[in-house]
Motif scaffolding. Structure first.
Motif, short mmCIF file in Angstrom:
data_model
loop_
_atom_site.label_atom_id
_atom_site.label_comp_id
_atom_site.label_asym_id
_atom_site.label_seq_id
_atom_site.Cartn_x
_atom_site.Cartn_y
_atom_site.Cartn_z
N ALA A 163 62.37 32.32 58.01
CA ALA A 163 61.51 32.28 56.84
C ALA A 163 60.06 32.55 57.25
O ALA A 163 59.57 31.96 58.21
CB ALA A 163 61.60 30.94 56.14
N VAL A 164 59.42 33.45 56.53
CA VAL A 164 58.00 33.71 56.79
C VAL A 164 57.18 32.49 56.40
O VAL A 164 56.26 32.08 57.10
CB VAL A 164 57.53 34.95 56.02
N GLU A 192 56.22 26.94 61.71
CA GLU A 192 55.95 28.21 62.39
C GLU A 192 54.97 29.03 61.55
O GLU A 192 55.03 29.02 60.33
CB GLU A 192 57.24 29.00 62.57
N VAL A 193 54.12 29.73 62.25
CA VAL A 193 53.13 30.57 61.57
C VAL A 193 53.54 32.04 61.74
O VAL A 193 53.78 32.49 62.87
CB VAL A 193 51.72 30.35 62.14
N ASN A 194 53.62 32.75 60.64
CA ASN A 194 54.00 34.16 60.67
C ASN A 194 52.94 34.99 59.97
O ASN A 194 52.27 34.50 59.05
CB ASN A 194 55.35 34.36 59.98
N LEU A 198 44.91 40.18 58.50
CA LEU A 198 46.14 39.50 58.91
C LEU A 198 46.30 38.26 58.04
O LEU A 198 45.46 37.35 58.07
CB LEU A 198 46.05 39.09 60.38
N MET A 199 47.35 38.25 57.24
CA MET A 199 47.66 37.12 56.37
C MET A 199 48.61 36.19 57.14
O MET A 199 49.64 36.64 57.65
CB MET A 199 48.33 37.60 55.08
N ALA A 247 45.97 31.07 56.10
CA ALA A 247 44.66 31.69 56.39
C ALA A 247 44.82 33.20 56.34
O ALA A 247 45.92 33.73 56.32
CB ALA A 247 44.16 31.26 57.76
N GLY A 248 43.67 33.86 56.31
CA GLY A 248 43.66 35.31 56.43
C GLY A 248 42.38 35.71 57.12
O GLY A 248 41.33 35.11 56.87
N GLY A 249 42.47 36.70 57.99
CA GLY A 249 41.26 37.08 58.71
C GLY A 249 41.22 38.55 59.01
O GLY A 249 42.26 39.20 59.15
N LEU A 250 40.01 39.06 59.11
CA LEU A 250 39.81 40.47 59.44
C LEU A 250 40.29 40.73 60.86
O LEU A 250 39.94 40.00 61.79
CB LEU A 250 38.33 40.82 59.31
#
Lengths: 154, 164
Positions: free
Chosen positions: A142-143, A92-94, A83-84, A149-152
């Motif tokens: 807007a994304v 906002e976080v998308n 998940l990026m 961050a990115g996580g499994l």
């Protein structure tokens, strides 16, 4: 890259009970989008005249294939996903999910193996991509242009 | 019709792993960019960025745009039923057959005591003309881009639908 020979035009009708069914037509791929919409609305109008359902959606689909996609890595597995997370100017976080993440993880610390290495080449390439085109959410927000961050995904 | 054009393109990208399992990811792009610009961005920037993250391979992708009216169901006639279809079989220029099914066909265009559609009915003629003549510069075709040249037969049939 190769494209399909045609654009698919999906005309979805609904009945009183909310059931839906789609009629699909096609037209030449090279047609400008405006012309495809004009044809779609024209055909939809003639279909509506012989239907007592109601037209609820028109969908245009352009399809493409990669001529030579190459060979996936031995350890590739589309059941694993990353998940990026991006942040926009409003704070906002998308997120965008990508299947089969490669060797892009932090190698030390508590999150080794499960958190995206933001200094790695993959993350930097993704961050650069965010600056080229204004990615949007489904509701047209807007994304974001900042890779946070990115996580499994577990 | 009160269909509203959606303000984004929906891009779906399909990837494949070593065991030939497939999975898709999706994102949205602004419609302000022309389709050709979208194509260039996807092939030149987006897919390379994705390949920098994934160890699967990108097989294909699609760009979709919608015009939607979600409030329309309440306007449907009581007798409407999308499983009652007008099934029209056209002949294409390359000799192939092409079938399109119109959901919730009105009974007025069905010949009494038969399941045949009256292809001389004015409304049906208008639909057939739309499919075989299209509009200036844009013509319906088969999936393989062969123009539709004539109607072969048209029948009312009952077929299942996606449940609402």
């Amino acid at each position: 890259m190769a494209n399909a020979r045609t654009v698919a035009i999906g005309l979805s009708f609904a009945d009183r009970e909310g059931n839906r069914a789609k009629a699909t037509c096609y037209c030449a791929f090279a047609l400008p989008e405006d012309d495809v919409w004009s044809l779609a609305f024209f055909v939809a109008d003639k279909m509506q005249a012989i239907s007592n359902g109601v037209l609820s959606k028109i969908e245009l689909v352009w399809r493409y294939t990669i001529d030579d996609p190459g060979t996936p890595a031995e350890e590739s597995d589309v059941a694993r996903k990353i998940l990026m997370l991006m942040t926009n100017e409003d704070g906002e976080v998308n997120g965008i999910v990508i299947p089969s993440p490669g060797d892009i993880w932090e190698t030390t610390g508590s999150y080794a193996g499960i958190r995206l290495d933001l200094a790695g080449a993959g993350a930097l390439g993704w961050a650069d991509m965010l600056l080229v085109m204004d990615l949007r959410t489904e509701d047209n927000r807007a994304v974001g242009t900042v890779l946070t961050a990115g996580g499994l995904m577990l | 019709m009160a269909l509203a054009l959606q303000p984004t393109y929906n891009v779906t990208i399909t990837l494949q792993d070593r065991d030939w399992n497939k999975s898709s990811m999706s994102l949205h792009l602004p419609v302000g960019a022309a389709l050709a610009t979208v194509e260039t961005f996807i092939t030149g920037t987006l897919i390379p960025a994705i390949q920098g993250i994934t160890n699967a391979v990108v097989l294909s992708w699609s760009v979709t745009r919608h015009a939607i009216d979600n409030a329309v169901v309440a306007d449907a006639e009581e007798a409407s039923d999308v499983e009652r279809k007008g099934v029209f079989s056209f002949r294409a220029a390359d000799g192939s057959a092409y079938v399109v099914s119109v959901p919730s066909l009105i009974n007025d265009v069905v010949i009494d005591r038969t399941n045949l559609i009256d292809i001389g009915d004015a409304l049906v003629v208008a639909f057939l003309d739309a499919m075989t003549a299209g509009i200036t510069g844009a013509l319906p075709s088969t999936y393989l881009a062969s123009d539709l040249v004539r109607i072969d037969h048209a029948r009312k049939m009952h077929r299942g639908s996606r449940r609402g």
